[in-house]
Design a protein around this motif. Structure first.
Motif, PDB file in Angstrom:
ATOM      1  N   CYS A 235       0.842  -1.196   0.000  1.00 51.97           N
ATOM      2  CA  CYS A 235       0.000   0.000   0.000  1.00 51.97           C
ATOM      3  C   CYS A 235       0.873   1.239   0.000  1.00 51.97           C
ATOM      4  O   CYS A 235       1.954   1.239   0.562  1.00 51.97           O
ATOM      5  N   GLU A 236       0.374   2.271  -0.654  1.00 54.92           N
ATOM      6  CA  GLU A 236       1.146   3.497  -0.825  1.00 54.92           C
ATOM      7  C   GLU A 236       0.220   4.692  -0.717  1.00 54.92           C
ATOM      8  O   GLU A 236      -0.998   4.541  -0.789  1.00 54.92           O
ATOM      9  N   TYR A 237       0.808   5.869  -0.592  1.00 55.77           N
ATOM     10  CA  TYR A 237      -0.006   7.086  -0.562  1.00 55.77           C
ATOM     11  C   TYR A 237       0.680   8.178  -1.362  1.00 55.77           C
ATOM     12  O   TYR A 237       1.906   8.203  -1.469  1.00 55.77           O
ATOM     13  N   TYR A 238      -0.141   9.036  -1.926  1.00 51.64           N
ATOM     14  CA  TYR A 238       0.370  10.177  -2.686  1.00 51.64           C
ATOM     15  C   TYR A 238      -0.541  11.365  -2.448  1.00 51.64           C
ATOM     16  O   TYR A 238      -1.694  11.206  -2.063  1.00 51.64           O
ATOM     17  N   THR A 239      -0.001  12.554  -2.730  1.00 53.17           N
ATOM     18  CA  THR A 239      -0.876  13.710  -2.749  1.00 53.17           C
ATOM     19  C   THR A 239      -1.657  13.640  -4.065  1.00 53.17           C
ATOM     20  O   THR A 239      -1.123  13.243  -5.103  1.00 53.17           O
ATOM     21  N   THR A 240      -2.957  13.909  -4.004  1.00 55.79           N
ATOM     22  CA  THR A 240      -3.924  13.428  -5.008  1.00 55.79           C
ATOM     23  C   THR A 240      -3.468  13.516  -6.472  1.00 55.79           C
ATOM     24  O   THR A 240      -3.369  12.506  -7.146  1.00 55.79           O
ATOM     25  N   LEU A 241      -3.208  14.697  -6.965  1.00 55.13           N
ATOM     26  CA  LEU A 241      -2.959  14.796  -8.405  1.00 55.13           C
ATOM     27  C   LEU A 241      -1.567  14.303  -8.793  1.00 55.13           C
ATOM     28  O   LEU A 241      -1.327  13.996  -9.954  1.00 55.13           O
ATOM     29  N   GLU A 242      -0.657  14.209  -7.834  1.00 52.11           N
ATOM     30  CA  GLU A 242       0.670  13.657  -8.113  1.00 52.11           C
ATOM     31  C   GLU A 242       0.583  12.201  -8.581  1.00 52.11           C
ATOM     32  O   GLU A 242       1.485  11.701  -9.241  1.00 52.11           O
ATOM     33  N   PHE A 243      -0.510  11.543  -8.196  1.00 48.72           N
ATOM     34  CA  PHE A 243      -0.647  10.127  -8.538  1.00 48.72           C
ATOM     35  C   PHE A 243      -0.569   9.906 -10.051  1.00 48.72           C
ATOM     36  O   PHE A 243      -0.101   8.877 -10.523  1.00 48.72           O
ATOM     37  N   ARG A 244      -1.037  10.906 -10.791  1.00 47.79           N
ATOM     38  CA  ARG A 244      -1.020  10.783 -12.257  1.00 47.79           C
ATOM     39  C   ARG A 244       0.402  10.821 -12.824  1.00 47.79           C
ATOM     40  O   ARG A 244       0.634  10.374 -13.921  1.00 47.79           O
ATOM     41  N   HIS A 245       1.325  11.413 -12.061  1.00 52.01           N
ATOM     42  CA  HIS A 245       2.658  11.687 -12.609  1.00 52.01           C
ATOM     43  C   HIS A 245       3.626  10.534 -12.354  1.00 52.01           C
ATOM     44  O   HIS A 245       4.651  10.709 -11.699  1.00 52.01           O
ATOM     45  N   GLY A 246       3.284   9.359 -12.787  1.00 54.96           N
ATOM     46  CA  GLY A 246       4.185   8.212 -12.636  1.00 54.96           C
ATOM     47  C   GLY A 246       3.568   7.058 -11.875  1.00 54.96           C
ATOM     48  O   GLY A 246       3.423   5.958 -12.424  1.00 54.96           O
ATOM     49  N   PRO A 247       3.162   7.279 -10.604  1.00 56.69           N
ATOM     50  CA  PRO A 247       2.673   6.139  -9.806  1.00 56.69           C
ATOM     51  C   PRO A 247       1.490   5.408 -10.419  1.00 56.69           C
ATOM     52  O   PRO A 247       1.317   4.212 -10.195  1.00 56.69           O
ATOM     53  N   ALA A 270     -12.935  14.019  -9.721  1.00 57.10           N
ATOM     54  CA  ALA A 270     -13.746  13.237 -10.672  1.00 57.10           C
ATOM     55  C   ALA A 270     -12.911  12.858 -11.890  1.00 57.10           C
ATOM     56  O   ALA A 270     -12.998  11.728 -12.389  1.00 57.10           O
ATOM     57  N   SER A 271     -12.064  13.767 -12.345  1.00 58.68           N
ATOM     58  CA  SER A 271     -11.279  13.429 -13.540  1.00 58.68           C
ATOM     59  C   SER A 271     -10.221  12.383 -13.205  1.00 58.68           C
ATOM     60  O   SER A 271      -9.904  11.512 -14.011  1.00 58.68           O
ATOM     61  N   LEU A 272      -9.714  12.419 -11.964  1.00 58.35           N
ATOM     62  CA  LEU A 272      -8.743  11.398 -11.549  1.00 58.35           C
ATOM     63  C   LEU A 272      -9.419  10.018 -11.451  1.00 58.35           C
ATOM     64  O   LEU A 272      -8.851   8.998 -11.855  1.00 58.35           O
TER      65      LEU A 272
END
Ligand code: F1P
Length: 347
Positions: A235-247, A270-272
């Motif tokens: 399990c991992e965590y990211y700041t919301t929109l950063e998730f799109r940038h690689g993870p 919603a877009s994420l």
């Protein structure tokens, strides 16, 4: 079963925290001199560090004072990158046990090398070393736990720090919102448990990602730590929109993405959600009942309406506690006896 009892005790323990914190804080506040340059530093280890992260963002958002969070060890291991010698500093040292080595070492480091820093202990353990080593402290003994994993201690210490922030900011409107939390938590507890059973026990997800932004990032980190401690599933965590940038590249059909969604940024969330679904990931949002933008995306767990994003923070946690607890049950682990862990880590 201590963990389950402590998760379920949150509405009652929050009520008690709101009763006792005002007097404890006012006695401390009398002796503090704040200037517009004052900076607040929040320190802790493990869960208490994630609490520090969330609290610092909530604190700065409402008081306007500069606030930041670091793991306690960095106060003495990376002193010059953490502390400004130019700005007056108030440090909140957070530790459920009040005996974690790094927290005590940080407090002693501040006393020796940064004598002007005001240190305030935040703990659930009366008579602990932290209460002996700090002149000022907030003590929430009723939120102490028998379980190794921290659940109610996290939310109670966070709630106490929010109350303090609202008081410093002279925001009676926010204090009123905080005072509604115990009842709202009691009303939504069954729903939170159902959430835990649905996504923890019944679901076949084998890895989890928690996303949150601003103050909710620390909550996402804590949700991850709970699941890791109780189940050891990836399990991992990211700041919301950063998730799109690689993870996002790690998402598979067996990945469950859980978004701690605020009201303010529903269209971004919603877009994420659509992006995660497009790569076959399973996704669920924790958001409010009236959030129509996210409801349209399906997979929503509804928290009570009527609070600001700022006040709602701790209300996300019981559902995430239940999730970790139920996943542990599904996998046959004892949530009270997490692998390789003890209540306190002493160096
Ligand atoms: C901090 C902590 C816990 C963790 C573990 C060891 O404790 O890191 O977050 O679950 O059991 O201790 P504390 O300083 O808040 O007592």
């Amino acid at each position: 079963n201590h963990t389950l009892t402590e998760i379920k005790n949150q509405p009652a323990s929050w009520e008690q925290t709101l009763k006792i914190v005002p007097a404890q804080w006012r006695a401390i506040a009398k002796g503090l001199t704040l200037s517009p340059q004052t900076q607040f530093l929040f320190i802790g280890c493990g869960t208490s560090f994630y609490l520090a992260q969330s609290a610092s963002r909530l604190f700065q958002a409402v008081t306007g004072y500069n606030a930041s969070a670091v793991p306690a060890s960095e106060v003495f291991l990376s002193d010059s990158s953490v502390l400004s010698r130019k700005a007056p500093t108030v440090a909140f040292a957070i530790s459920r046990s009040g005996t974690t080595s790094e927290v005590l070492m940080a407090v002693n480091h501040l006393a020796q090398h940064h004598r002007t820093v005001d240190v305030i202990g935040v703990t659930c353990t009366e008579g602990s070393t932290l209460t002996k080593d700090t002149r000022n402290h907030i003590v929430l003994s009723h939120a102490a736990e028998k379980s190794v994993v921290m659940t109610q201690s996290f939310t109670n210490m966070l709630l106490a720090l929010q109350w303090i922030a609202a008081d410093l900011a002279m925001r009676p409107d926010l204090i009123e919102e905080l005072e509604r939390l115990p009842e709202l938590a009691a009303q939504s507890l069954t729903g939170a448990e159902h959430f835990g059973k649905t996504y923890g026990r019944t679901s076949d997800a084998s890895s989890f990602i928690f996303l949150g932004l601003g103050a909710y990032y620390g909550l996402a980190a804590e949700a991850t730590l709970k699941l890791k401690e109780m189940t050891q599933v990836p399990c991992e965590y990211y700041t919301t929109l950063e998730f799109r940038h690689g993870p996002i590249s790690i998402v598979r059909a067996s990945t469950r993405v859980i978004i701690l969604a605020d009201e303010a940024h529903a269209s971004y969330t919603a877009s994420l959600v659509r992006d995660v679904r497009a790569v076959e990931g399973q996704v669920v949002c924790l958001t409010t009942q009236s959030n129509d933008t996210l409801k349209a995306e399906r997979g929503v767990f509804a928290l009570p309406d009527g609070l600001s994003d700022w006040s709602r923070a701790v209300l996300y946690m019981p559902a995430l506690h239940f999730l970790a607890y139920e996943k542990a049950t599904q996998l046959g682990f004892d949530p009270d006896a997490p692998r390789n862990l003890s209540q306190v880590v002493i160096l």
